[in-house]
Motif scaffolding. Structure first.
Motif, mmCIF file in Angstrom:
data_model
loop_
_atom_site.group_PDB
_atom_site.id
_atom_site.type_symbol
_atom_site.label_atom_id
_atom_site.label_comp_id
_atom_site.label_asym_id
_atom_site.label_seq_id
_atom_site.Cartn_x
_atom_site.Cartn_y
_atom_site.Cartn_z
ATOM 1 N N UNK A 182 0.825 -1.201 0.000
ATOM 2 C CA UNK A 182 0.000 0.000 0.000
ATOM 3 C C UNK A 182 0.864 1.257 0.000
ATOM 4 N N UNK A 183 0.492 2.196 -0.819
ATOM 5 C CA UNK A 183 1.202 3.477 -0.863
ATOM 6 C C UNK A 183 0.820 4.363 0.326
ATOM 7 N N UNK A 184 -0.256 3.993 1.039
ATOM 8 C CA UNK A 184 -0.711 4.782 2.184
ATOM 9 C C UNK A 184 0.052 4.440 3.465
ATOM 10 N N UNK A 185 0.710 3.289 3.502
ATOM 11 C CA UNK A 185 1.474 2.914 4.691
ATOM 12 C C UNK A 185 2.950 2.917 4.362
ATOM 13 N N UNK A 186 3.731 3.280 5.348
ATOM 14 C CA UNK A 186 5.179 3.328 5.130
ATOM 15 C C UNK A 186 5.889 2.337 6.040
ATOM 16 N N UNK A 187 5.228 1.223 6.329
ATOM 17 C CA UNK A 187 5.808 0.237 7.223
ATOM 18 C C UNK A 187 6.314 -0.952 6.417
ATOM 19 N N UNK A 188 7.587 -1.243 6.576
ATOM 20 C CA UNK A 188 8.202 -2.335 5.822
ATOM 21 C C UNK A 188 7.979 -3.683 6.490
ATOM 22 N N UNK A 189 7.817 -3.677 7.813
ATOM 23 C CA UNK A 189 7.713 -4.922 8.567
ATOM 24 C C UNK A 189 6.476 -4.930 9.463
ATOM 25 N N UNK A 190 5.285 -5.062 8.859
ATOM 26 C CA UNK A 190 4.069 -5.044 9.666
ATOM 27 C C UNK A 190 3.987 -6.244 10.609
ATOM 28 N N UNK A 191 3.387 -5.987 11.757
ATOM 29 C CA UNK A 191 3.183 -7.012 12.768
ATOM 30 C C UNK A 191 1.745 -7.500 12.682
ATOM 31 N N UNK A 192 1.560 -8.779 12.926
ATOM 32 C CA UNK A 192 0.241 -9.387 12.954
ATOM 33 C C UNK A 192 0.090 -10.123 14.275
ATOM 34 N N UNK A 193 -0.946 -9.783 15.025
ATOM 35 C CA UNK A 193 -1.293 -10.513 16.243
ATOM 36 C C UNK A 193 -2.603 -11.230 15.977
ATOM 37 N N UNK A 194 -2.580 -12.539 16.180
ATOM 38 C CA UNK A 194 -3.802 -13.333 16.073
ATOM 39 C C UNK A 194 -4.083 -13.899 17.461
ATOM 40 N N UNK A 195 -5.314 -13.712 17.916
ATOM 41 C CA UNK A 195 -5.723 -14.242 19.213
ATOM 42 C C UNK A 195 -6.656 -15.417 18.964
ATOM 43 N N UNK A 196 -6.149 -16.612 19.222
ATOM 44 C CA UNK A 196 -6.981 -17.807 19.142
ATOM 45 C C UNK A 196 -7.718 -17.936 20.463
ATOM 46 N N UNK A 197 -9.036 -17.948 20.415
ATOM 47 C CA UNK A 197 -9.780 -17.964 21.677
ATOM 48 C C UNK A 197 -11.044 -18.806 21.564
#
Length: 154
Positions: free
Chosen positions: A118-133
C-alpha cells in the motif's frame, strides 16, 4: 511480555494490560472474528518494537471465519497518538480466530501483502497478532513480515 525472533534479532514488547484489553474486545464479538489496528514505536536501531495501543475500526465486516476492517474514520485517532509521542505509528494489525488457533490463514498472509504494497502505509515490517480464543482457551500468536517472509515471535 517480551518476545523474540532469535534468527533475525528482532524483539517485541507488549503489556499484559493491552493483551487483556484486546482479548476482552474480541470476546464481545465472539463467535465472530474481530480486530483492529496496532500502534507502537520502534527502538532507535529498529530491532525492538513496543506495542502500546490499539485503534478499533469504525466500519468492518465480520463472520466466524473472516474479518475485514475499513480505515475510514480512524485518521484523527492516529494523529492523536502521533501527537502524544512522535515515534508512535501504525505498526500492524490484530484479530481473533474464534474457536481456532492463532495461525495465519491464506487471507491473513494476503492482508499483510496488501499492507506492504500500500502506498498509504510506510511500514516495511508489519506485525500481525492473532488471538486464538474459545470459551476455555486463549493463545496469542505474534508475527512479523521481514525480508519477504513471515516470522513468529517466541
Amino acid at each position: 511480555m517480551i518476545l523474540k525472533i532469535e534468527k533475525i534479532g528482532l524483539s517485541l514488547e507488549v503489556e499484559d494490560e493491552l493483551l487483556n484489553k484486546l482479548l476482552e474486545i474480541g470476546k464481545t464479538h465472539y463467535p465472530k472474528e474481530f480486530g483492529g489496528f496496532l500502534i507502537g514505536y520502534y527502538s532507535e536501531n529498529n530491532m525492538h518494537l513496543h506495542i502500546t495501543d490499539t485503534i478499533l475500526p469504525k466500519k468492518y465486516q465480520a463472520s466466524k471465519y473472516n474479518f475485514e476492517r475499513s480505515t475510514k474514520g480512524i485518521e484523527n485517532e492516529l494523529v492523536e497518538f502521533y501527537a502524544e509521542n512522535l515515534r508512535k505509528i501504525y505498526i500492524g494489525e490484530w484479530h481473533t480466530h474464534p474457536d481456532n488457533s492463532p495461525i495465519p490463514s491464506a487471507t491473513d498472509i494476503s492482508a499483510i501483502n496488501t499492507i506492504i504494497n500500500s502506498k498509504k502505509t510506510s511500514i516495511a515490517n508489519p506485525v500481525l497478532l492473532i488471538i486464538g480464543c474459545s470459551n476455555t482457551t486463549v493463545d496469542f500468536g505474534f508475527y512479523v513480515w521481514f525480508e519477504n517472509k513471515l516470522y513468529k515471535y517466541e
